[in-house]
Motif scaffolding. Structure first.
Motif, PDB file in Angstrom:
ATOM      1  N   ASP A 128       0.612   5.303  -1.549  1.00 28.46           N
ATOM      2  CA  ASP A 128       1.234   6.322  -0.650  1.00 28.46           C
ATOM      3  C   ASP A 128       1.026   7.827  -1.174  1.00 28.46           C
ATOM      4  O   ASP A 128       1.245   7.865  -2.357  1.00 28.46           O
ATOM      5  N   LEU A 157       8.405  -4.742  -0.588  1.00 26.30           N
ATOM      6  CA  LEU A 157       6.910  -5.302   0.023  1.00 26.30           C
ATOM      7  C   LEU A 157       6.520  -6.545  -1.288  1.00 26.30           C
ATOM      8  O   LEU A 157       5.787  -7.590  -0.944  1.00 26.30           O
ATOM      9  N   MET A 164       9.967   0.775  -0.703  1.00 29.56           N
ATOM     10  CA  MET A 164       9.180  -0.125   0.077  1.00 29.56           C
ATOM     11  C   MET A 164       8.476  -0.829  -0.827  1.00 29.56           C
ATOM     12  O   MET A 164       7.868  -1.914  -0.428  1.00 29.56           O
ATOM     13  N   THR A 211       1.467   6.711   4.367  1.00 31.42           N
ATOM     14  CA  THR A 211       1.514   5.523   3.801  1.00 31.42           C
ATOM     15  C   THR A 211       0.149   4.703   3.521  1.00 31.42           C
ATOM     16  O   THR A 211      -0.689   4.916   4.521  1.00 31.42           O
ATOM     17  N   GLY A 212       0.054   3.822   2.753  1.00 30.60           N
ATOM     18  CA  GLY A 212      -1.278   2.788   2.852  1.00 30.60           C
ATOM     19  C   GLY A 212      -1.199   2.106   1.314  1.00 30.60           C
ATOM     20  O   GLY A 212      -0.008   1.957   0.822  1.00 30.60           O
ATOM     21  N   GLU A 213      -2.290   1.596   0.699  1.00 28.51           N
ATOM     22  CA  GLU A 213      -2.255   0.684  -0.276  1.00 28.51           C
ATOM     23  C   GLU A 213      -1.446   1.862  -1.423  1.00 28.51           C
ATOM     24  O   GLU A 213      -1.051   1.264  -2.264  1.00 28.51           O
ATOM     25  N   ASN A 249       0.684   6.528   9.037  1.00 29.08           N
ATOM     26  CA  ASN A 249      -0.299   6.075   8.005  1.00 29.08           C
ATOM     27  C   ASN A 249      -1.504   7.099   8.015  1.00 29.08           C
ATOM     28  O   ASN A 249      -1.459   7.909   8.646  1.00 29.08           O
ATOM     29  N   TYR A 279       0.087  -8.279  -1.096  1.00 25.93           N
ATOM     30  CA  TYR A 279       0.820  -7.398  -0.001  1.00 25.93           C
ATOM     31  C   TYR A 279       0.212  -8.184   1.400  1.00 25.93           C
ATOM     32  O   TYR A 279      -0.842  -8.826   1.654  1.00 25.93           O
ATOM     33  N   HIS A 290       0.886   1.259  -4.537  1.00 27.50           N
ATOM     34  CA  HIS A 290       1.993  -0.036  -4.012  1.00 27.50           C
ATOM     35  C   HIS A 290       0.732  -1.275  -4.513  1.00 27.50           C
ATOM     36  O   HIS A 290       1.188  -2.314  -3.839  1.00 27.50           O
ATOM     37  N   THR A 314       9.674   1.823   7.175  1.00 26.60           N
ATOM     38  CA  THR A 314       9.394   2.893   6.291  1.00 26.60           C
ATOM     39  C   THR A 314      10.102   4.143   6.544  1.00 26.60           C
ATOM     40  O   THR A 314      10.879   4.658   5.973  1.00 26.60           O
ATOM     41  N   THR A 352       6.473  -2.834   9.476  1.00 31.43           N
ATOM     42  CA  THR A 352       6.900  -2.426   8.240  1.00 31.43           C
ATOM     43  C   THR A 352       6.760  -0.612   8.028  1.00 31.43           C
ATOM     44  O   THR A 352       7.336  -0.129   7.181  1.00 31.43           O
ATOM     45  N   GLY A 353       5.602  -0.243   9.141  1.00 31.41           N
ATOM     46  CA  GLY A 353       5.658   1.220   8.858  1.00 31.41           C
ATOM     47  C   GLY A 353       6.891   1.964   9.536  1.00 31.41           C
ATOM     48  O   GLY A 353       7.369   2.930   9.032  1.00 31.41           O
TER      49      GLY A 353
HETATM   50  N1  LIG Z   1      -2.740  -2.339   1.250  1.00 36.11           N
HETATM   51  C1  LIG Z   1      -1.260  -2.110   0.857  1.00 36.11           C
HETATM   52  N2  LIG Z   1      -0.874  -2.601  -0.275  1.00 36.11           N
HETATM   53  C2  LIG Z   1       0.518  -2.547  -0.404  1.00 36.11           C
HETATM   54  N3  LIG Z   1       1.410  -1.758   0.515  1.00 36.11           N
HETATM   55  C3  LIG Z   1       0.912  -1.389   1.217  1.00 36.11           C
HETATM   56  C4  LIG Z   1      -0.630  -1.470   2.167  1.00 36.11           C
HETATM   57  N4  LIG Z   1      -0.640  -0.888   3.099  1.00 36.11           N
HETATM   58  C5  LIG Z   1       0.339  -0.547   3.459  1.00 36.11           C
HETATM   59  N5  LIG Z   1       1.560  -0.772   2.275  1.00 36.11           N
HETATM   60  C6  LIG Z   1       2.879  -0.181   2.525  1.00 36.11           C
HETATM   61  O1  LIG Z   1       3.471  -0.699   3.598  1.00 36.11           O
HETATM   62  C7  LIG Z   1       4.320   0.016   4.322  1.00 36.11           C
HETATM   63  C8  LIG Z   1       3.773   0.213   5.858  1.00 36.11           C
HETATM   64  O2  LIG Z   1       2.797   1.172   5.724  1.00 36.11           O
HETATM   65  P1  LIG Z   1       1.522   0.949   6.599  1.00 36.11           P
HETATM   66  O3  LIG Z   1       1.193  -0.279   6.970  1.00 36.11           O
HETATM   67  O4  LIG Z   1       0.521   1.981   6.368  1.00 36.11           O
HETATM   68  O5  LIG Z   1       2.328   1.511   8.038  1.00 36.11           O
HETATM   69  P2  LIG Z   1       1.811   1.264   9.602  1.00 36.11           P
HETATM   70  O6  LIG Z   1       2.503   0.110   9.674  1.00 36.11           O
HETATM   71  O7  LIG Z   1       2.660   2.237  10.100  1.00 36.11           O
HETATM   72  O8  LIG Z   1       0.431   1.343   9.664  1.00 36.11           O
HETATM   73  C9  LIG Z   1       4.299   0.955   3.388  1.00 36.11           C
HETATM   74  O9  LIG Z   1       5.528   1.183   2.773  1.00 36.11           O
HETATM   75  C10 LIG Z   1       3.427   1.279   2.744  1.00 36.11           C
HETATM   76  O10 LIG Z   1       3.191   1.825   1.315  1.00 36.11           O
END
Ligand SMILES: Nc1ncnc2c1ncn2[C@@H]1O[C@H](COP(=O)(O)OP(=O)(O)O)[C@@H](O)[C@H]1O
Ligand SMILES: Cc1ncsc1CCOP(=O)(O)O
Length: 314
Positions: free
Chosen positions: A177, A264, A260, A173-175, A135, A195, A190, A205, A201-202
């Motif tokens: 990627d 999601l 993903m 990753t995040g809102e 992330n 969400y 995303h 991924t 889920t990380g």
């Molecule tokens: N705010 C968000 N909205 C939509 N998808 C998200 C958001 N944050 C993370 N994701 C997705 O969720 C999955 C896990 O990512 P993330 O939450 O960043 O990982 P981690 O669990 O390692 O912190 C990834 O596919 C990412 O793109």
């Protein structure tokens, strides 16, 4: 320039090629070795099985070299890090690099403690080619060599640098990627759907990236073989090894990110946390069916209409 970069990426991979990654995973049943963590191990094993791959979760340093040798790819997740796990990770990266296996490293919560940070830096200093999936907070910690103390999550806004080692692709990753490599970057949004932050889920991924990387490497290799059959050897062709490897990593990262986004989005429609987790697994199973390609085409159409593009301009 930015627009050119984006068009290049679009012309590099068609939506059909991205969907083909998942058809291949189901057809080839790749053996994905993962050094998992106890929190998300079942989700990752179930997720890989739902994709059509064969998960193998091993942790003992004593068997690491043998296990990596027989796997099609190796995903190293550093959640719940211990000294023993660090040793296993080093052996896996060494064997994986020597035998040219697709490698994915997930530096879970590396900004949370000095122990994790030092271990991650040591692993990153080893000579291996592959995908670093983290992330934004984790990648920021690595780039800055700083602890962020945000637990395993990414809470604050962080700016990343464009300094990416030659043999690596970063899947951040995040809102949105970010996919970063030495000479370029692309973003995959995303934001569609509702969400829900499901634990693991990380890690999932990273597991998906391991499976995608096997298929992407085969697809890129076959494309290269076809083009070599009709071309005389050029300078670019002679340097094909590194260029091909980069293409495989980028295709794997793009396919993972879009997959993903799809799963999601399906999970976000389910009522309740438990149902959402099951919906996630059910959606992973659909990636090799025509639903996913249809969703990619639909998404592109929507994006074109609102003039942002599937791959956002940088
Ligand atoms: N705010 C968000 N909205 C939509 N998808 C998200 C958001 N944050 C993370 N994701 C997705 O969720 C999955 C896990 O990512 P993330 O939450 O960043 O990982 P981690 O669990 O390692 O912190 C990834 O596919 C990412 O793109
Ligand atoms: C909660 C937790 N603690 C150590 S590893 C881990 C799981 C990480 O899950 P995610 O994939 O959501 O970052």
């Amino acid at each position: 320039m930015k627009e050119k970069e984006n068009r290049e990426l679009l012309s590099e991979y068609s939506l059909e090629e991205i969907a083909e990654v998942f058809v291949r995973i189901r057809r080839e049943n790749y053996l994905i070795h993962m050094i998992p963590n106890g929190v998300s191990v079942s989700l990752c094993a179930d997720g890989l099985a739902a994709l059509g791959a064969r998960p193998l979760m091993a942790v003992a340093p004593e068997e690491m070299t043998e296990i990596v040798s027989q796997a099609d790819s190796c995903v190293i997740n550093l959640g719940q890090l211990t000294k023993e796990k660090q040793e296993a990770a080093e052996l896996a990266l060494k064997q994986g690099a020597e035998s040219g296996k697709p490698l994915v490293l997930d530096p879970v919560g590396c900004g949370a403690s000095r122990f994790r940070m030092e271990a991650v830096q040591e692993l990153l200093n080893m000579p291996w080619r592959g995908i670093l999936k983290g992330n934004r907070s984790e990648i920021y910690s690595i780039q800055q060599g700083k602890l962020t103390k945000e637990g395993i999550d990414s809470i604050k806004e962080r700016s990343l640098t464009r300094q990416i080692p030659q043999a690596r692709v970063y899947l951040v990753t995040g809102e949105t990627d970010d996919i970063l490599w030495e000479t370029g970057k692309t973003e995959i949004s995303h934001r569609e759907g509702i969400y829900r932050n499901l634990v693991g889920t990380g890690c999932l991924t990273g597991a998906v990236a391991g499976a995608c990387y096997c298929a992407a490497a085969q697809i890129v290799e076959e494309t290269q073989e076809r083009s070599q059959a009709v071309q005389i050897e050029t300078e670019a062709g002679k340097q094909g090894g590194a260029a091909e490897a980069l293409k495989s990593m980028k295709l794997a990262a793009v396919a993972t990110s879009l997959a993903m986004a799809y799963v999601l989005e399906q999970a976000g429609k389910a009522e309740g946390y438990g149902r959402a987790k099951n919906a996630l697994l059910d959606a992973l199973e659909q990636l090799s069916e025509k639903n996913f390609l249809e969703w990619l085409l639909w998404r592109q159409t929507c994006s074109d209409r609102i003039d942002t593009g599937l791959w956002q301009l940088l």
